[in-house]
Design a protein around this motif. Structure first.
Motif, short mmCIF file in Angstrom:
data_model
loop_
_atom_site.label_atom_id
_atom_site.label_comp_id
_atom_site.label_asym_id
_atom_site.label_seq_id
_atom_site.Cartn_x
_atom_site.Cartn_y
_atom_site.Cartn_z
N ILE A 219 0.76 -1.17 -0.03
CA ILE A 219 -0.02 -0.17 -0.07
C ILE A 219 0.82 1.11 0.05
O ILE A 219 2.17 1.28 0.04
CB ILE A 219 -0.95 0.02 1.18
N ASP A 220 0.21 2.44 -0.28
CA ASP A 220 0.84 3.71 -0.37
C ASP A 220 -0.15 4.80 -0.08
O ASP A 220 -1.18 4.71 -0.36
CB ASP A 220 1.22 3.93 -1.67
N THR A 221 0.10 5.52 1.30
CA THR A 221 -0.66 6.67 1.25
C THR A 221 0.04 7.92 1.19
O THR A 221 1.50 8.17 0.88
CB THR A 221 -0.94 6.63 3.10
N PRO A 222 -0.75 9.12 0.99
CA PRO A 222 -0.20 10.57 0.77
C PRO A 222 0.94 10.83 1.89
O PRO A 222 0.96 10.55 2.96
CB PRO A 222 -1.28 11.43 1.00
N ASP B 213 -8.80 11.89 -10.47
CA ASP B 213 -7.44 11.75 -10.99
C ASP B 213 -6.28 12.04 -9.99
O ASP B 213 -5.19 12.26 -10.13
CB ASP B 213 -7.20 12.77 -12.36
N TYR B 214 -6.70 12.06 -8.78
CA TYR B 214 -5.60 12.41 -7.67
C TYR B 214 -4.81 11.18 -7.34
O TYR B 214 -3.51 11.26 -7.48
CB TYR B 214 -6.28 12.88 -6.46
N SER C 296 1.06 5.77 -10.42
CA SER C 296 2.37 6.25 -10.11
C SER C 296 2.44 6.94 -8.73
O SER C 296 3.57 7.69 -8.35
CB SER C 296 2.96 6.92 -11.19
N GLY C 297 1.28 7.37 -8.08
CA GLY C 297 1.39 8.15 -6.93
C GLY C 297 0.23 9.14 -6.70
O GLY C 297 -0.89 8.86 -7.35
N ARG D 132 -3.78 3.56 -1.41
CA ARG D 132 -3.93 2.65 -2.69
C ARG D 132 -3.00 1.41 -2.61
O ARG D 132 -1.89 1.44 -1.96
CB ARG D 132 -3.36 3.69 -3.70
N VAL D 133 -3.53 0.62 -3.66
CA VAL D 133 -2.41 -0.47 -3.58
C VAL D 133 -1.28 -0.02 -4.55
O VAL D 133 -1.36 0.47 -5.67
CB VAL D 133 -3.19 -1.70 -4.53
#
Length: 326
Positions: free
Chosen positions: A137-140, A241-242, A246-247, A207-208
């Motif tokens: 996962i990835d968070t802001p 689209d946020y 790619s991030g 997000r994954v």
């Protein structure tokens, strides 16, 4: 003497002559014995003296091996065992024990040290403090040196902090690499057996991402949780689209004027993103978007109910139909 002998002969006294001859013989023997004896004694004494000197010289030249060995043996026997010097040990200490869970779903209990951001925490693991990066996962970001503070970064961090402080914290490792290039543990994180990653995905705060086989054990359920959040337009999915492959693209976040957004096609809302064929009347100019509850309460101190122009599902954490209530 010759005269005497002659006279004796002349007198015809043979017996007297014999006595004289015997007397002379005895005298000669005695004289000769006195001369030889001293010489023999001196020779014997000299020989004995020479042998003594040779013996002493031989003893001086001979190595004193027996004496030194005896002294060493005597010293070793009389030395206490506690002070006998031993050679330094060359055996290296055993390395810290590694938790062997690779290839299993076993969970390792750890102690939380602190929450770093939405997808990273610091824990006490095997007696050492180490950062744990959440797998898949990835968070802001909340304080990135290049990206700065991104929308929903603080929300993700705060929600992560709430979760990891709410119960027993455990880690699960996958079958691939366990440490990344930043010396962080790569793991699945659980609280009371419930996946923290999956919760963040389901609430639209992650997000994954960073899918690197073979560390993909829980990829399918994570993608399903993300799909549901995206369908509901929660959190990061409320801004069109946020969240990208790619991030996070902060440039698509509209500027705010007193908490209101501009009426562009990028205006965020709390409803599900509609296909292009959906009538544009559903994107109303009355929709309001706030970064978080702190900003929303500046205008609506008591929060807002579901259906209100400023209502967002991500701010309704208890799912009671009211956002940012006190």
């Amino acid at each position: 003497m010759g005269t005497l002998c002659l006279q004796v002969v002349e007198d015809g006294n043979l017996k007297g002559l014999l006595q004289i001859f015997i007397g002379l013989l005895l005298v000669g023997i005695l004289v000769l014995g006195g001369c030889v004896a001293p010489n023999d004694d001196e020779e014997l004494n000299e020989k004995a003296s020479t042998e003594q000197v040779e013996k002493e010289t031989s003893e001086e030249k001979a190595p004193k091996e027996d004496s030194s060995i005896s002294e060493k043996e005597d010293t070793a026997e009389n030395t206490p065992a506690a002070i006998v010097k031993k050679p330094a040990s060359t055996v290296k200490p055993a390395p810290a024990k590694k938790t062997e869970t690779s290839g299993t779903t076993a969970q390792v209990p750890v102690k939380l040290v602190k929450t770093i951001d939405g997808d990273t925490i610091k824990v006490l693991y095997n007696g050492q403090e180490i950062n744990v990066r959440y797998l898949l996962i990835d968070t802001p970001e909340t304080n990135h040196p290049r990206l700065g503070k991104q929308p929903f970064g603080e929300e993700a961090k705060e929600r992560n902090r709430q979760l990891v402080n709410s119960g027993a914290l455990t880690l699960e490792f996958d079958i691939g690499e366990r440490i990344d290039k930043y010396d962080r543990l790569l793991a699945y994180v659980y609280v009371d057996g419930k996946s923290v990653q999956k919760t963040l995905l389901a609430e639209g705060l992650a997000r994954v991402a960073y899918v690197y086989p073979p560390n993909t054990r829980h990829l399918t359920p994570f993608e399903e949780a993300q799909k549901a959040a995206k369908k509901k337009g929660l959190g990061i999915w409320s801004i069109e689209d946020y969240a990208t492959d790619s991030g996070f693209d902060s440039d698509v976040v509209p500027a705010k004027n007193s908490g209101k957004t501009t009426t562009t096609s990028n205006a965020p809302n709390s409803t599900v993103s509609k296909p292009a064929s959906t009538p544009s009347t559903n994107v109303a100019s009355s929709q309001e978007w706030f970064q978080n509850c702190t900003e929303l309460r500046k205008k609506y101190p008591s929060g807002v109910p579901e259906g209100h122009a400023a209502y967002q599902a991500k701010m309704d954490r208890d799912k009671d139909g009211y956002a940012c209530e006190k």
